[in-house]
Design an enzyme around this catalytic site. Structure first.
Site, PDB file in Angstrom:
ATOM      1  CB  SER B  15      -0.776  -0.057   1.192  1.00  0.00           C
ATOM      2  OG  SER B  15      -1.549   1.199   1.263  1.00  0.00           O
ATOM      3  CG  HIS B  16       0.329   4.640  -2.717  1.00  0.00           C
ATOM      4  ND1 HIS B  16       0.148   3.445  -3.377  1.00  0.00           N
ATOM      5  CD2 HIS B  16       1.179   5.379  -3.505  1.00  0.00           C
ATOM      6  CE1 HIS B  16       0.466   3.813  -4.818  1.00  0.00           C
ATOM      7  NE2 HIS B  16       0.893   5.037  -4.820  1.00  0.00           N
ATOM      8  CB  SER B  17      -1.266   4.468   3.558  1.00  0.00           C
ATOM      9  OG  SER B  17      -1.344   4.059   4.905  1.00  0.00           O
ATOM     10  CG  ASP B  74      -2.408   1.104  -2.129  1.00  0.00           C
ATOM     11  OD1 ASP B  74      -1.739   1.108  -3.156  1.00  0.00           O
ATOM     12  OD2 ASP B  74      -2.495   2.209  -1.167  1.00  0.00           O
TER      13      ASP B  74
END
Lengths: 216, 230
Positions: B15-17, B74
């Site tokens: 994920s980017h997060s 994501d």
């Protein structure tokens, strides 16, 4: 065939310093463009990548040009932390695959660029017309491949390339993004320059300027 | 995250997060248990939002298993970074790592359940994508067998585990459905079988093709008739 020059240690150093400085100078501009149609990190990411290359520049200068390109590409791939890492990384790594061992003439450079672009297309599952870096790289590559056949004046050729890159960059303004984060904006992506196309233009201009000065 | 058992299919979350990555991994762990190898890469190297090829590569190496790994992501550039990371691994490993385009949380959780139930790499990916498993391999001419569920709670959790475990003992391609419905599902998939929501007194249809097909159907029918041995 036109000889650029042998890509020696001094030349590698010059290219690294030149491109890293250029990206650093335009960091805010790139981020600003990206904030319009993306996630506002393109300047930061490109800067991180090229600073990482700059940091290993003494090591890269020891290598032949192909190996240096590959290592620089790997550095972008691993260190950037955004889409531009794998994309510009693929460009450099792709180019390194077609890099001759010793002297590089323009004709060979044209093939290197084509090979690199093919890898970018593959990595991004993209092509021209989608408002990406390819919209600058592909027209430049086509022009270069055409002009090296005609054995045109080198200085003129470099000028033509920069001009083509600039015109192509401008064409991204009217395009609707269909790849990457900007594509989420649909029609609202129209009216803004693509940040990846801008970095591609900046890199091409810097390299052409360096080659021009170096040959005078 | 280090896991000792290595025969379940691995789940890799990109994920980017970091918060999304750790949260999703936690959900997969909760439902999939300790047996499945799970790893995640979230955010960029400096702690911001982004994807980090190096971290993805490390995560894949950490949970590498011969059973293979399914990767969930994501957004688009997380897919691209995952592809780039996979290409840095030896070719033999690359073949056993599949990127799955299912929605991150739902896909990863479904994969966790299927992996926990012993599904193989293709099965785990297909289940996560909510796609039908090899339906077309069973032709219309295959004989359908009928059996009524007498177990009071129906083909739910524990019975479903027994049912799929037995089905997995056979090489045959086995499909099951509720008589009142038209869609066949893979009898070896715990997620699919539980998804039938086959309650008490419902009639199951069974079909099988391939090696040991008649024996497979026979044994599964006996299992259902015997209330799953409970």
């Amino acid at each position: 065939m036109i000889n650029i020059h042998s890509m020696n240690a001094q030349c590698i150093n010059l290219l690294i310093t030149g491109t890293a400085t250029c990206i650093e100078e335009h960091r805010e501009l790139l981020t600003e463009l990206d904030s319009k149609i993306g996630d506002a990190d393109h300047g930061i990411n490109m800067s991180r990548g090229f600073q990482a290359i700059l940091a290993i520049s003494p090591e890269l200068s020891e290598l032949n040009f192909g190996e240096a390109l590959k290592k620089a590409g790997m550095t972008l791939l691993m260190k950037v932390g955004g889409a531009s890492g794998p994309l510009f990384g693929s460009l450099f790594i792709g180019m390194s695959k077609a890099t001759p061992q010793k002297e590089i003439n323009l004709k060979e450079f044209a093939v290197m660029l084509e090979t690199g672009i093919a890898d970018v297309k593959k990595r991004g599952k993209s092509d021209v017309g989608e408002k990406t870096m390819l919209d600058v790289l592909v027209p430049v590559s086509i022009l270069l491949s055409e002009e090296v056949k005609n054995a045109a004046d080198k200085k003129q050729l470099l000028q033509n390339i920069v001009q083509q890159a600039e015109v192509s960059l401008e064409t991204t303004r009217l395009m609707q993004a269909t790849k990457g984060r900007a594509s989420y904006l649909g029609k609202r992506s129209i009216g803004h320059l693509d940040p990846g196309a801008m970095s591609s233009f900046l890199l091409i201009k810097t390299i052409c300027d360096l080659l021009n000065n170096n040959n005078e | 995250m280090n896991i000792t058992m290595r025969n379940n299919v691995g789940v890799m979350i990109v994920s980017h997060s970091l918060a999304i990555a750790t949260g999703t991994a936690e959900m997969v762990r909760q439902i999939g248990g300790e047996n499945i190898p799970i790893s995640y890469a979230g955010g960029s190297a400096d702690g911001g939002l982004g994807t980090d090829v190096e971290a993805i590569l490390k995560g894949l190496q950490e949970i590498w298993t011969e059973a293979g790994i399914v990767v969930f992501y994501d957004l688009g550039s997380a897919e691209m970074s995952s592809e780039a990371a996979i290409e840095l691994l030896p070719e033999t490993q690359q073949k056993k790592i599949k990127i799955c385009s299912a929605p991150l949380v739902e896909g990863a959780v479904l994969a966790g359940v299927e992996s926990c139930g012993g599904g193989d790499l293709d099965q785990v990916k297909l289940v996560a994508e909510k796609r039908q498993v090899s339906i077309d391999e069973i032709s219309d001419t295959t004989e359908t067998h009928r059996v009524t569920i007498t177990h009071p709670i129906g083909l739910h959790a524990r019975p479903a585990v027994k049912f799929t475990q037995l089905a997995k003992c056979f090489e045959a391609n086995i499909q099951v459905k509720l008589e009142e419905q038209t869609i066949w599902v893979d009898a070896k998939s715990i997620v699919r079988v539980m998804g039938l929501k086959a309650r008490h007194n419902k009639v199951l249809n069974l079909q099988a093709t391939g090696i040991g097909a008649p024996e497979a159907v026979n044994q599964l029918m006996v299992l259902v008739k015997n209330n799953f041995g409970e």
